[in-house]
Design a protein around this motif. Structure first.
Motif, short mmCIF file in Angstrom:
data_model
loop_
_atom_site.label_atom_id
_atom_site.label_comp_id
_atom_site.label_asym_id
_atom_site.label_seq_id
_atom_site.Cartn_x
_atom_site.Cartn_y
_atom_site.Cartn_z
N THR A 129 -3.71 2.49 -1.19
CA THR A 129 -4.57 1.82 -0.21
C THR A 129 -5.84 1.29 -0.87
O THR A 129 -6.19 1.70 -1.98
CB THR A 129 -4.94 2.81 0.92
N CYS A 130 -6.53 0.41 -0.16
CA CYS A 130 -7.76 -0.18 -0.68
C CYS A 130 -8.70 0.93 -1.16
O CYS A 130 -8.91 1.92 -0.47
CB CYS A 130 -8.44 -1.02 0.40
N ALA A 187 -8.69 2.51 5.51
CA ALA A 187 -7.68 3.46 5.02
C ALA A 187 -8.35 4.69 4.41
O ALA A 187 -7.97 5.83 4.71
CB ALA A 187 -6.78 2.77 4.00
N CYS A 195 0.85 -1.21 0.00
CA CYS A 195 0.00 0.00 0.00
C CYS A 195 0.87 1.25 0.00
O CYS A 195 0.45 2.30 -0.47
CB CYS A 195 -0.91 0.01 1.21
N CYS A 220 -1.97 2.86 4.88
CA CYS A 220 -2.56 1.56 5.16
C CYS A 220 -3.16 1.61 6.57
O CYS A 220 -2.60 2.21 7.48
CB CYS A 220 -1.52 0.45 5.01
N ASP A 221 -4.28 0.95 6.73
CA ASP A 221 -5.24 1.18 7.81
C ASP A 221 -4.75 1.79 9.12
O ASP A 221 -5.27 2.80 9.57
CB ASP A 221 -5.94 -0.14 8.15
N HIS A 274 1.33 -3.19 7.32
CA HIS A 274 0.34 -3.56 6.28
C HIS A 274 -0.62 -4.59 6.86
O HIS A 274 -0.22 -5.47 7.63
CB HIS A 274 1.04 -4.15 5.05
N GLU A 275 -1.87 -4.47 6.46
CA GLU A 275 -2.92 -5.33 7.03
C GLU A 275 -2.61 -6.83 6.89
O GLU A 275 -2.88 -7.60 7.80
CB GLU A 275 -4.26 -5.03 6.34
FE1 FES Z 1 -3.51 -1.47 3.02
FE2 FES Z 1 -6.19 -2.14 2.59
S1 FES Z 1 -4.45 -3.45 2.92
S2 FES Z 1 -5.24 -0.23 2.88
#
Ligand code: FES
Length: 568
Positions: A193-194, A200, A53, A121-122, A84-85
Protein backbone atom coordinates in the motif's frame (compact mmCIF):
# COMPACT_ATOMS: atom_id res chain seq x y z
CA UNK A 1 -23.07 -24.89 18.76
CA UNK A 2 -21.98 -26.53 15.51
CA UNK A 3 -18.28 -26.28 14.71
CA UNK A 4 -16.10 -26.77 11.66
CA UNK A 5 -17.69 -28.32 8.61
CA UNK A 6 -21.00 -28.70 10.47
CA UNK A 7 -21.51 -24.94 10.63
CA UNK A 8 -23.74 -22.98 8.26
CA UNK A 9 -25.22 -26.04 6.56
CA UNK A 10 -27.10 -25.55 3.33
CA UNK A 11 -30.85 -25.75 3.86
CA UNK A 12 -32.25 -29.05 2.53
CA UNK A 13 -34.52 -29.76 5.47
CA UNK A 14 -32.17 -32.62 6.47
CA UNK A 15 -28.94 -31.53 8.19
CA UNK A 16 -27.38 -35.00 8.15
CA UNK A 17 -27.87 -35.14 4.38
CA UNK A 18 -26.54 -31.58 4.01
CA UNK A 19 -23.34 -32.58 5.82
CA UNK A 20 -23.08 -35.83 3.82
CA UNK A 21 -23.40 -33.87 0.57
CA UNK A 22 -20.97 -31.16 1.70
CA UNK A 23 -18.35 -33.79 2.54
CA UNK A 24 -18.92 -35.63 -0.74
CA UNK A 25 -18.23 -32.46 -2.71
CA UNK A 26 -15.29 -31.17 -0.68
CA UNK A 27 -13.58 -34.57 -0.89
CA UNK A 28 -13.28 -33.89 -4.61
CA UNK A 29 -10.49 -31.50 -3.58
CA UNK A 30 -8.60 -34.41 -2.01
CA UNK A 31 -9.21 -33.61 1.65
CA UNK A 32 -9.06 -36.49 4.18
CA UNK A 33 -11.61 -37.05 6.95
CA UNK A 34 -8.89 -36.01 9.43
CA UNK A 35 -8.50 -32.63 7.69
CA UNK A 36 -12.25 -32.13 7.53
CA UNK A 37 -12.68 -32.75 11.26
CA UNK A 38 -10.26 -29.91 12.21
CA UNK A 39 -11.29 -26.44 13.33
CA UNK A 40 -11.65 -24.35 10.17
CA UNK A 41 -9.96 -20.98 9.64
CA UNK A 42 -11.35 -19.06 6.68
CA UNK A 43 -8.89 -16.80 4.84
CA UNK A 44 -10.10 -14.07 2.51
CA UNK A 45 -8.38 -13.82 -0.85
CA UNK A 46 -8.41 -10.27 -2.17
CA UNK A 47 -5.76 -10.86 -4.81
CA UNK A 48 -6.71 -9.29 -8.13
CA UNK A 49 -4.82 -8.37 -11.27
CA UNK A 50 -6.51 -4.98 -10.82
CA UNK A 51 -5.08 -4.49 -7.34
CA UNK A 52 -1.28 -4.05 -7.32
CA UNK A 53 -1.38 -3.01 -3.65
CA UNK A 54 -2.43 -6.60 -2.91
CA UNK A 55 0.28 -8.17 -5.08
CA UNK A 56 1.74 -10.05 -2.10
CA UNK A 57 -1.59 -11.57 -1.03
CA UNK A 58 -0.82 -15.05 -2.49
CA UNK A 59 2.41 -15.22 -0.43
CA UNK A 60 0.61 -13.98 2.68
CA UNK A 61 -2.11 -16.60 2.21
CA UNK A 62 0.51 -19.37 2.04
CA UNK A 63 2.11 -18.06 5.25
CA UNK A 64 -1.25 -17.82 7.04
CA UNK A 65 -2.13 -21.36 5.92
CA UNK A 66 1.20 -22.61 7.25
CA UNK A 67 0.48 -21.01 10.62
CA UNK A 68 -3.03 -22.49 10.77
CA UNK A 69 -1.76 -25.98 9.97
CA UNK A 70 1.18 -25.78 12.40
CA UNK A 71 -1.44 -25.12 15.09
CA UNK A 72 -3.59 -28.06 13.98
CA UNK A 73 -6.30 -26.15 12.11
CA UNK A 74 -7.70 -26.46 8.62
CA UNK A 75 -7.27 -23.34 6.41
CA UNK A 76 -9.90 -22.62 3.77
CA UNK A 77 -9.23 -19.76 1.36
CA UNK A 78 -12.16 -17.98 -0.27
CA UNK A 79 -12.39 -15.00 -2.64
CA UNK A 80 -14.04 -11.69 -1.93
CA UNK A 81 -14.24 -8.42 -3.79
CA UNK A 82 -10.96 -6.52 -4.03
CA UNK A 83 -10.82 -2.75 -4.50
CA UNK A 84 -7.90 -0.65 -5.70
CA UNK A 85 -8.07 3.13 -5.59
CA UNK A 86 -7.12 3.66 -9.21
CA UNK A 87 -9.26 0.85 -10.59
CA UNK A 88 -12.64 1.67 -9.08
CA UNK A 89 -15.21 3.59 -11.07
CA UNK A 90 -16.75 5.90 -10.08
CA UNK A 91 -14.93 5.73 -6.75
CA UNK A 92 -13.64 3.11 -4.33
CA UNK A 93 -15.90 4.59 -1.66
CA UNK A 94 -18.92 3.73 -3.81
CA UNK A 95 -17.83 0.08 -3.64
CA UNK A 96 -16.70 -0.13 0.02
CA UNK A 97 -20.10 -1.13 1.34
CA UNK A 98 -20.49 -3.73 -1.43
CA UNK A 99 -17.21 -5.31 -0.30
CA UNK A 100 -18.35 -5.14 3.32
CA UNK A 101 -21.59 -6.91 2.39
CA UNK A 102 -19.79 -9.51 0.28
CA UNK A 103 -17.26 -10.23 3.05
CA UNK A 104 -19.95 -10.38 5.74
CA UNK A 105 -22.22 -12.67 3.79
CA UNK A 106 -19.46 -15.06 2.66
CA UNK A 107 -18.13 -15.39 6.23
CA UNK A 108 -21.67 -16.16 7.39
CA UNK A 109 -22.54 -18.46 4.51
CA UNK A 110 -19.50 -20.75 4.66
CA UNK A 111 -18.36 -22.97 7.54
CA UNK A 112 -15.49 -21.45 9.53
CA UNK A 113 -14.65 -21.12 13.21
CA UNK A 114 -12.38 -18.10 12.81
CA UNK A 115 -11.37 -15.93 9.91
CA UNK A 116 -8.23 -14.15 8.76
CA UNK A 117 -8.95 -11.12 6.61
CA UNK A 118 -6.08 -9.92 4.43
CA UNK A 119 -6.47 -6.42 3.06
CA UNK A 120 -4.82 -3.06 2.81
CA UNK A 121 -5.67 -0.82 -0.13
CA UNK A 122 -7.69 2.06 1.28
CA UNK A 123 -11.27 0.78 1.42
CA UNK A 124 -10.49 -2.89 1.94
CA UNK A 125 -9.56 -2.96 5.64
CA UNK A 126 -12.58 -0.78 6.57
CA UNK A 127 -14.90 -3.03 4.54
CA UNK A 128 -13.45 -6.17 6.11
CA UNK A 129 -13.61 -4.82 9.67
CA UNK A 130 -17.17 -3.53 9.18
CA UNK A 131 -18.04 -7.06 8.06
CA UNK A 132 -16.17 -8.67 10.96
CA UNK A 133 -17.94 -6.42 13.46
CA UNK A 134 -21.32 -7.45 12.06
CA UNK A 135 -20.60 -11.19 11.86
CA UNK A 136 -18.81 -11.28 15.24
CA UNK A 137 -16.81 -14.42 14.48
CA UNK A 138 -13.25 -14.51 15.92
CA UNK A 139 -11.28 -12.47 13.38
CA UNK A 140 -7.67 -11.47 12.94
CA UNK A 141 -6.59 -8.86 10.40
CA UNK A 142 -3.43 -9.15 8.32
CA UNK A 143 -2.66 -5.94 6.43
CA UNK A 144 -0.69 -6.40 3.22
CA UNK A 145 1.81 -3.78 4.41
CA UNK A 146 3.24 -0.62 2.87
CA UNK A 147 5.43 -0.36 -0.23
CA UNK A 148 9.09 0.50 0.16
CA UNK A 149 10.09 4.00 -0.97
CA UNK A 150 11.15 5.02 -4.47
CA UNK A 151 14.07 7.20 -5.51
CA UNK A 152 14.50 9.79 -8.27
CA UNK A 153 17.60 11.92 -8.82
CA UNK A 154 18.70 11.52 -5.21
CA UNK A 155 15.25 12.33 -3.86
CA UNK A 156 13.08 9.85 -1.91
CA UNK A 157 9.64 9.42 -3.49
CA UNK A 158 6.39 8.13 -2.03
CA UNK A 159 3.02 7.22 -3.49
CA UNK A 160 1.07 9.20 -3.58
CA UNK A 161 1.97 12.43 -1.80
CA UNK A 162 4.79 12.90 -4.28
CA UNK A 163 2.48 11.89 -7.17
CA UNK A 164 0.45 15.02 -6.42
CA UNK A 165 3.40 17.30 -5.68
CA UNK A 166 5.27 16.34 -8.84
CA UNK A 167 2.12 16.40 -10.99
CA UNK A 168 1.49 19.95 -9.72
CA UNK A 169 5.09 20.82 -10.62
CA UNK A 170 4.50 19.37 -14.10
CA UNK A 171 1.28 21.42 -14.44
CA UNK A 172 3.19 24.52 -13.44
CA UNK A 173 5.78 23.80 -16.17
CA UNK A 174 8.60 22.91 -13.75
CA UNK A 175 8.90 19.25 -14.89
CA UNK A 176 8.94 18.31 -18.57
CA UNK A 177 7.23 15.32 -20.19
CA UNK A 178 10.32 13.07 -20.08
CA UNK A 179 10.95 13.65 -16.40
CA UNK A 180 7.34 13.18 -15.31
CA UNK A 181 7.34 9.88 -17.23
CA UNK A 182 10.53 8.78 -15.42
CA UNK A 183 8.92 9.68 -12.10
CA UNK A 184 5.82 7.69 -13.09
CA UNK A 185 7.90 4.49 -13.05
CA UNK A 186 9.47 5.20 -9.66
CA UNK A 187 6.58 6.30 -7.43
CA UNK A 188 5.35 2.79 -6.62
CA UNK A 189 8.46 0.60 -6.63
CA UNK A 190 6.97 -2.51 -4.98
CA UNK A 191 3.71 -4.23 -4.14
CA UNK A 192 2.00 -3.04 -0.98
CA UNK A 193 0.00 0.00 0.00
CA UNK A 194 0.97 3.66 -0.36
CA UNK A 195 3.93 4.23 1.98
CA UNK A 196 2.95 7.67 3.25
CA UNK A 197 0.39 8.23 6.01
CA UNK A 198 -2.47 7.97 3.53
CA UNK A 199 -5.71 6.14 4.12
CA UNK A 200 -4.23 2.64 3.84
CA UNK A 201 -1.49 3.31 6.39
CA UNK A 202 -3.94 5.16 8.61
CA UNK A 203 -6.39 2.26 8.62
CA UNK A 204 -3.60 -0.26 9.24
CA UNK A 205 -2.45 1.76 12.29
CA UNK A 206 -6.06 2.08 13.49
CA UNK A 207 -6.51 -1.67 13.08
CA UNK A 208 -3.49 -2.30 15.28
CA UNK A 209 -4.70 0.27 17.83
CA UNK A 210 -8.13 -1.40 17.90
CA UNK A 211 -6.35 -4.62 18.88
CA UNK A 212 -7.56 -6.47 15.76
CA UNK A 213 -4.10 -7.31 14.42
CA UNK A 214 -0.80 -8.46 15.92
CA UNK A 215 1.82 -5.86 16.95
CA UNK A 216 3.80 -4.25 14.09
CA UNK A 217 1.29 -5.48 11.51
CA UNK A 218 0.63 -1.94 10.26
CA UNK A 219 4.17 -1.03 9.40
CA UNK A 220 6.26 -4.02 8.27
CA UNK A 221 6.99 -3.28 4.58
CA UNK A 222 5.01 -5.48 2.17
CA UNK A 223 8.06 -7.15 0.56
CA UNK A 224 9.86 -7.97 3.83
CA UNK A 225 10.23 -11.53 5.11
CA UNK A 226 9.07 -10.27 8.51
CA UNK A 227 5.59 -9.74 7.06
CA UNK A 228 5.38 -13.40 6.07
CA UNK A 229 6.35 -14.40 9.61
CA UNK A 230 3.64 -12.06 10.91
CA UNK A 231 1.14 -13.76 8.58
CA UNK A 232 2.24 -17.18 9.84
CA UNK A 233 1.86 -16.04 13.45
CA UNK A 234 -1.59 -14.64 12.62
CA UNK A 235 -2.61 -18.00 11.13
CA UNK A 236 -1.42 -19.80 14.23
CA UNK A 237 -3.34 -17.41 16.45
CA UNK A 238 -6.48 -17.75 14.29
CA UNK A 239 -6.36 -21.54 14.74
CA UNK A 240 -6.22 -21.07 18.51
CA UNK A 241 -9.16 -18.67 18.31
CA UNK A 242 -11.09 -21.20 16.20
CA UNK A 243 -10.81 -23.65 19.10
CA UNK A 244 -11.35 -21.22 21.99
CA UNK A 245 -14.09 -19.23 20.27
CA UNK A 246 -12.59 -15.86 21.14
CA UNK A 247 -11.85 -13.12 21.35
CA UNK A 248 -14.69 -12.01 19.11
CA UNK A 249 -14.75 -8.53 17.54
CA UNK A 250 -17.44 -7.54 20.06
CA UNK A 251 -14.93 -8.22 22.87
CA UNK A 252 -12.32 -5.99 21.23
CA UNK A 253 -14.38 -3.20 19.66
CA UNK A 254 -15.25 -1.43 22.91
CA UNK A 255 -15.64 2.31 23.60
CA UNK A 256 -12.07 2.28 24.98
CA UNK A 257 -10.79 0.71 21.77
CA UNK A 258 -12.54 3.31 19.59
CA UNK A 259 -11.14 6.09 21.74
CA UNK A 260 -7.65 4.60 21.45
CA UNK A 261 -8.09 4.42 17.68
CA UNK A 262 -9.12 8.10 17.55
CA UNK A 263 -6.08 9.07 19.66
CA UNK A 264 -3.84 7.18 17.24
CA UNK A 265 -5.63 8.74 14.25
CA UNK A 266 -4.80 12.20 15.59
CA UNK A 267 -1.25 11.34 16.69
CA UNK A 268 -0.19 9.85 13.35
CA UNK A 269 -1.48 12.80 11.32
CA UNK A 270 -3.83 10.30 9.74
CA UNK A 271 -6.04 10.52 6.68
CA UNK A 272 -9.37 12.30 6.93
CA UNK A 273 -10.89 9.21 5.32
CA UNK A 274 -9.99 7.42 8.54
CA UNK A 275 -12.72 9.39 10.32
CA UNK A 276 -15.41 8.10 7.96
CA UNK A 277 -14.18 4.53 8.20
CA UNK A 278 -13.75 4.57 11.98
CA UNK A 279 -17.29 5.94 12.29
CA UNK A 280 -18.62 3.26 9.96
CA UNK A 281 -16.89 0.50 11.96
CA UNK A 282 -18.13 1.94 15.27
CA UNK A 283 -21.67 2.18 13.92
CA UNK A 284 -21.56 -1.57 13.26
CA UNK A 285 -21.27 -1.98 17.06
CA UNK A 286 -23.60 -0.78 19.81
CA UNK A 287 -21.13 1.97 20.72
CA UNK A 288 -20.97 4.35 17.74
CA UNK A 289 -18.52 7.22 17.43
CA UNK A 290 -19.29 10.96 17.38
CA UNK A 291 -17.34 13.56 15.38
CA UNK A 292 -17.23 15.76 18.47
CA UNK A 293 -15.26 13.07 20.30
CA UNK A 294 -12.62 13.20 17.60
CA UNK A 295 -12.35 16.97 17.94
CA UNK A 296 -12.19 16.79 21.73
CA UNK A 297 -9.40 14.20 21.49
CA UNK A 298 -7.60 16.32 18.91
CA UNK A 299 -7.32 19.24 21.32
CA UNK A 300 -5.35 17.05 23.77
CA UNK A 301 -3.40 14.71 21.51
CA UNK A 302 -0.30 15.99 19.72
CA UNK A 303 0.91 14.77 16.33
CA UNK A 304 3.92 12.58 17.16
CA UNK A 305 4.63 10.65 13.98
CA UNK A 306 6.71 12.50 11.41
CA UNK A 307 5.40 11.03 8.17
CA UNK A 308 4.38 12.49 4.84
CA UNK A 309 2.13 14.20 3.91
CA UNK A 310 2.23 16.17 7.21
CA UNK A 311 5.87 15.39 7.97
CA UNK A 312 9.09 14.08 6.47
CA UNK A 313 9.36 10.27 6.59
CA UNK A 314 7.68 7.15 5.17
CA UNK A 315 6.11 3.99 6.62
CA UNK A 316 9.27 1.89 6.53
CA UNK A 317 10.97 4.54 8.68
CA UNK A 318 8.03 4.44 11.12
CA UNK A 319 8.48 0.69 11.26
CA UNK A 320 12.22 0.80 11.92
CA UNK A 321 11.58 3.38 14.67
CA UNK A 322 9.32 0.98 16.60
CA UNK A 323 5.96 1.22 14.82
CA UNK A 324 2.59 1.48 16.53
CA UNK A 325 3.74 -0.16 19.82
CA UNK A 326 6.35 2.58 20.29
CA UNK A 327 3.76 5.24 19.42
CA UNK A 328 1.34 3.81 21.99
CA UNK A 329 4.14 3.92 24.54
CA UNK A 330 4.91 7.58 23.73
CA UNK A 331 1.22 8.47 24.06
CA UNK A 332 1.31 7.33 27.69
CA UNK A 333 -1.93 7.81 29.63
CA UNK A 334 -3.73 9.09 26.52
CA UNK A 335 -4.10 5.40 25.60
CA UNK A 336 -6.27 3.04 27.64
CA UNK A 337 -3.86 0.12 27.77
CA UNK A 338 -6.40 -2.12 29.47
CA UNK A 339 -8.05 -2.62 26.05
CA UNK A 340 -7.91 -6.28 24.99
CA UNK A 341 -6.18 -7.41 21.80
CA UNK A 342 -6.58 -10.29 19.41
CA UNK A 343 -3.26 -11.65 20.66
CA UNK A 344 -4.95 -12.63 23.89
CA UNK A 345 -3.55 -9.92 26.16
CA UNK A 346 -4.00 -6.17 26.36
CA UNK A 347 -2.39 -3.08 24.85
CA UNK A 348 -0.29 -2.95 28.04
CA UNK A 349 1.53 -6.07 26.75
CA UNK A 350 2.01 -4.40 23.38
CA UNK A 351 3.43 -1.27 24.99
CA UNK A 352 5.72 -3.35 27.20
CA UNK A 353 7.13 -5.02 24.10
CA UNK A 354 7.83 -1.76 22.26
CA UNK A 355 11.34 -1.55 20.87
CA UNK A 356 13.69 1.23 21.99
CA UNK A 357 15.52 2.52 18.92
CA UNK A 358 18.35 4.89 19.88
CA UNK A 359 18.38 8.17 17.98
CA UNK A 360 15.16 7.58 16.03
CA UNK A 361 13.34 10.81 15.17
CA UNK A 362 10.21 9.47 13.47
CA UNK A 363 8.11 8.84 16.58
CA UNK A 364 8.47 11.91 18.75
CA UNK A 365 7.93 12.22 22.48
CA UNK A 366 5.05 14.31 23.83
CA UNK A 367 7.42 17.06 24.97
CA UNK A 368 8.79 17.36 21.42
CA UNK A 369 5.76 16.89 19.13
CA UNK A 370 5.46 17.60 15.41
CA UNK A 371 2.34 19.61 16.27
CA UNK A 372 0.96 20.37 19.72
CA UNK A 373 -2.63 19.66 18.61
CA UNK A 374 -4.04 16.67 16.76
CA UNK A 375 -4.01 16.53 13.01
CA UNK A 376 -7.73 16.94 12.45
CA UNK A 377 -10.37 19.41 13.58
CA UNK A 378 -14.14 19.27 13.22
CA UNK A 379 -15.82 22.45 12.00
CA UNK A 380 -19.41 23.63 12.25
CA UNK A 381 -21.29 26.70 11.04
CA UNK A 382 -24.07 27.74 8.69
CA UNK A 383 -22.26 25.93 5.86
CA UNK A 384 -21.89 22.66 7.78
CA UNK A 385 -24.66 22.11 10.33
CA UNK A 386 -23.73 18.40 10.46
CA UNK A 387 -20.01 19.08 10.60
CA UNK A 388 -16.99 19.25 8.32
CA UNK A 389 -13.39 18.20 8.71
CA UNK A 390 -10.05 19.88 8.15
CA UNK A 391 -6.65 18.23 8.40
CA UNK A 392 -5.02 21.17 10.11
CA UNK A 393 -1.66 19.37 10.26
CA UNK A 394 -1.48 19.57 6.45
CA UNK A 395 -2.87 23.14 6.15
CA UNK A 396 -0.92 26.37 5.60
CA UNK A 397 -0.66 28.27 8.91
CA UNK A 398 -1.40 31.58 7.13
CA UNK A 399 -4.74 30.24 5.84
CA UNK A 400 -6.26 28.51 8.86
CA UNK A 401 -8.01 31.76 9.71
CA UNK A 402 -9.07 33.29 6.42
CA UNK A 403 -11.94 35.14 4.78
CA UNK A 404 -12.22 35.12 1.01
CA UNK A 405 -14.53 35.40 -1.98
CA UNK A 406 -16.20 32.17 -3.06
CA UNK A 407 -15.53 30.76 -6.50
CA UNK A 408 -18.13 28.00 -6.93
CA UNK A 409 -17.87 24.88 -9.08
CA UNK A 410 -21.12 22.92 -9.40
CA UNK A 411 -19.54 19.54 -10.04
CA UNK A 412 -16.25 17.79 -10.71
CA UNK A 413 -16.96 18.18 -14.43
CA UNK A 414 -17.59 21.92 -14.07
CA UNK A 415 -14.34 22.27 -12.14
CA UNK A 416 -12.37 20.29 -14.73
CA UNK A 417 -13.81 22.41 -17.54
CA UNK A 418 -13.04 25.81 -15.98
CA UNK A 419 -10.23 25.57 -13.42
CA UNK A 420 -7.43 26.14 -15.94
CA UNK A 421 -9.24 28.77 -18.01
CA UNK A 422 -6.75 31.66 -18.39
CA UNK A 423 -9.71 34.05 -18.07
CA UNK A 424 -10.99 32.52 -14.81
CA UNK A 425 -11.78 35.31 -12.34
CA UNK A 426 -9.71 34.03 -9.42
CA UNK A 427 -7.08 35.31 -7.00
CA UNK A 428 -4.96 33.51 -4.42
CA UNK A 429 -7.17 34.89 -1.63
CA UNK A 430 -10.37 33.39 -3.04
CA UNK A 431 -12.02 30.29 -1.57
CA UNK A 432 -12.55 27.50 -4.09
CA UNK A 433 -15.92 25.77 -3.53
CA UNK A 434 -16.82 22.38 -5.01
CA UNK A 435 -20.26 20.83 -4.52
CA UNK A 436 -22.34 17.84 -5.57
CA UNK A 437 -19.40 15.64 -4.61
CA UNK A 438 -20.74 14.05 -1.42
CA UNK A 439 -21.79 10.45 -0.73
CA UNK A 440 -24.91 10.71 -2.93
CA UNK A 441 -23.87 13.55 -5.16
CA UNK A 442 -21.14 12.32 -7.47
CA UNK A 443 -22.02 9.51 -6.43
CA UNK A 444 -19.46 7.87 -4.15
CA UNK A 445 -17.89 10.96 -2.52
CA UNK A 446 -14.86 11.21 -4.80
CA UNK A 447 -11.47 12.32 -3.51
CA UNK A 448 -11.98 15.58 -5.38
CA UNK A 449 -11.64 17.82 -2.33
CA UNK A 450 -8.04 18.50 -3.22
CA UNK A 451 -9.05 20.98 -5.93
CA UNK A 452 -6.03 21.80 -8.07
CA UNK A 453 -4.64 25.31 -7.85
CA UNK A 454 -5.84 27.10 -11.02
CA UNK A 455 -3.03 26.90 -13.56
CA UNK A 456 -2.71 30.67 -13.88
CA UNK A 457 -2.10 30.93 -10.12
CA UNK A 458 0.16 27.87 -10.07
CA UNK A 459 2.40 29.53 -12.62
CA UNK A 460 2.62 32.54 -10.28
CA UNK A 461 3.92 30.27 -7.52
CA UNK A 462 0.67 29.87 -5.53
CA UNK A 463 0.92 26.53 -3.71
CA UNK A 464 -2.14 26.58 -1.44
CA UNK A 465 -5.60 28.17 -1.22
CA UNK A 466 -8.61 27.55 1.00
CA UNK A 467 -10.71 24.89 -0.70
CA UNK A 468 -14.03 23.59 0.61
CA UNK A 469 -16.32 20.80 -0.55
CA UNK A 470 -18.61 17.94 0.41
CA UNK A 471 -16.04 15.57 -1.15
CA UNK A 472 -13.28 13.54 0.45
CA UNK A 473 -9.55 13.99 -0.04
CA UNK A 474 -6.89 11.38 -0.53
CA UNK A 475 -4.99 10.83 2.69
CA UNK A 476 -1.84 11.47 0.73
CA UNK A 477 -2.81 15.07 -0.14
CA UNK A 478 -2.11 18.29 1.71
CA UNK A 479 -3.33 21.90 1.82
CA UNK A 480 -5.90 24.10 3.56
CA UNK A 481 -8.83 21.95 2.63
CA UNK A 482 -12.24 21.65 4.29
CA UNK A 483 -13.93 18.33 3.53
CA UNK A 484 -17.00 16.20 4.22
CA UNK A 485 -19.32 19.21 4.52
CA UNK A 486 -22.54 17.71 5.93
CA UNK A 487 -25.25 17.54 4.84
CA UNK A 488 -23.92 17.42 1.30
CA UNK A 489 -25.36 19.72 -1.33
CA UNK A 490 -27.08 16.86 -3.22
CA UNK A 491 -28.98 16.08 -0.01
CA UNK A 492 -30.15 19.69 0.37
CA UNK A 493 -27.20 21.00 2.39
CA UNK A 494 -26.44 24.74 2.50
CA UNK A 495 -23.32 24.33 0.37
CA UNK A 496 -25.78 24.22 -2.53
CA UNK A 497 -26.88 27.77 -1.74
CA UNK A 498 -23.44 29.41 -1.98
CA UNK A 499 -22.87 31.71 -4.96
CA UNK A 500 -19.63 32.90 -6.49
CA UNK A 501 -18.79 36.24 -4.91
CA UNK A 502 -20.19 35.37 -1.44
CA UNK A 503 -17.65 35.80 1.32
CA UNK A 504 -16.64 32.64 3.19
CA UNK A 505 -14.90 32.59 6.53
CA UNK A 506 -12.78 29.72 7.83
CA UNK A 507 -11.54 29.91 11.40
CA UNK A 508 -10.03 26.67 12.62
CA UNK A 509 -9.29 28.00 16.12
CA UNK A 510 -13.00 28.58 16.75
CA UNK A 511 -13.92 25.53 14.62
CA UNK A 512 -16.14 27.59 12.27
CA UNK A 513 -16.87 27.46 8.55
CA UNK A 514 -19.44 30.04 7.42
CA UNK A 515 -20.83 31.86 4.44
CA UNK A 516 -21.21 35.52 5.39
CA UNK A 517 -24.79 36.14 4.33
CA UNK A 518 -27.61 36.82 6.74
CA UNK A 519 -29.86 34.04 7.95
CA UNK A 520 -32.93 35.27 6.03
CA UNK A 521 -31.05 35.33 2.72
CA UNK A 522 -29.62 31.86 3.35
CA UNK A 523 -33.09 30.56 4.27
CA UNK A 524 -34.58 32.05 1.10
CA UNK A 525 -31.89 30.48 -1.06
CA UNK A 526 -32.37 27.14 0.69
CA UNK A 527 -36.11 27.30 0.04
CA UNK A 528 -35.45 27.84 -3.67
CA UNK A 529 -33.03 24.89 -3.61
CA UNK A 530 -35.75 22.69 -2.20
CA UNK A 531 -37.86 23.42 -5.29
CA UNK A 532 -35.24 22.13 -7.72
CA UNK A 533 -35.78 18.49 -8.70
CA UNK A 534 -33.84 15.89 -6.74
CA UNK A 535 -31.02 14.13 -8.53
CA UNK A 536 -31.96 11.21 -10.76
CA UNK A 537 -32.37 7.89 -9.02
CA UNK A 538 -30.47 5.10 -10.79
CA UNK A 539 -32.87 2.76 -12.57
CA UNK A 540 -31.44 -0.52 -11.27
CA UNK A 541 -28.69 -2.50 -9.60
CA UNK A 542 -26.19 -1.62 -6.93
CA UNK A 543 -26.27 2.06 -7.92
CA UNK A 544 -29.92 2.18 -6.94
CA UNK A 545 -29.30 0.43 -3.64
CA UNK A 546 -26.43 2.82 -2.93
CA UNK A 547 -28.50 5.90 -3.81
CA UNK A 548 -31.37 4.85 -1.59
CA UNK A 549 -29.40 3.70 1.43
CA UNK A 550 -26.11 5.59 1.77
CA UNK A 551 -25.74 7.69 4.91
CA UNK A 552 -23.95 11.02 5.22
CA UNK A 553 -20.25 11.40 6.07
CA UNK A 554 -20.85 12.07 9.77
CA UNK A 555 -22.48 8.63 9.95
CA UNK A 556 -19.65 6.86 8.12
CA UNK A 557 -21.32 6.58 4.67
CA UNK A 558 -22.54 3.09 5.51
CA UNK A 559 -25.92 1.88 4.29
CA UNK A 560 -28.79 2.69 6.62
CA UNK A 561 -29.82 -0.99 6.84
CA UNK A 562 -26.32 -2.18 7.82
CA UNK A 563 -25.62 -0.03 10.86
CA UNK A 564 -26.36 -1.41 14.26
CA UNK A 565 -28.70 0.92 16.07
CA UNK A 566 -28.04 1.34 19.78
CA UNK A 567 -30.52 -0.65 21.88
CA UNK A 568 -33.72 1.29 22.60
FE1 FES B 1 -3.68 1.17 -2.74
FE2 FES B 1 -2.74 3.74 -2.16
S1 FES B 1 -3.57 2.93 -4.03
S2 FES B 1 -3.04 2.03 -0.88
Amino acid sequence: MAKGLRKSLTSYGDDAFALFLRKAFIKAMGYSDDALERPIVGITNTYSDYNPCHGNVPDLIEAVKRGVMLAGGMPMVFPTISIHESFAHPTSMFLRNLMAMDTEEMIKAQPMDAVVVIGGCDKTLPAQIMAAASVDLPTIVVPVGPMVVGHHKGEVLGACTDCRRLWSAHRAGELDEAEINAVNGRLAPSVGTCMVMGTASTMACITEALGLALPMSATIPAPHAERLRLAEASGRRAAEMAVSGGPRPSELLTPAAFRNAAVVLQAIGGSTNGIIHLTAIANRTPHGFALDTLDEIGRKVPVLVDLKPSGAHYMEHFHHAGGVPKLLQQLGELIDVSAATVGGGTLADVVAGAEEVPGQDVIRSRDNPIKAEGSMAVLYGNLAPGGAVIKQAAASPRLISHTGRALVFDSVEDMAARIDDPDLDVTADDVLVLRNTGPKGAPGMPEAGYLPIPKKLGRQGVKDMVRISDARMSGTAFGTIVLHITPESAAGGPLGAVRSGDMIRLDVASRRIEVLIDDAELAARMARLAETPAMARPARGYGRLYHDAVLQADEGCDFDFLVRKPPE
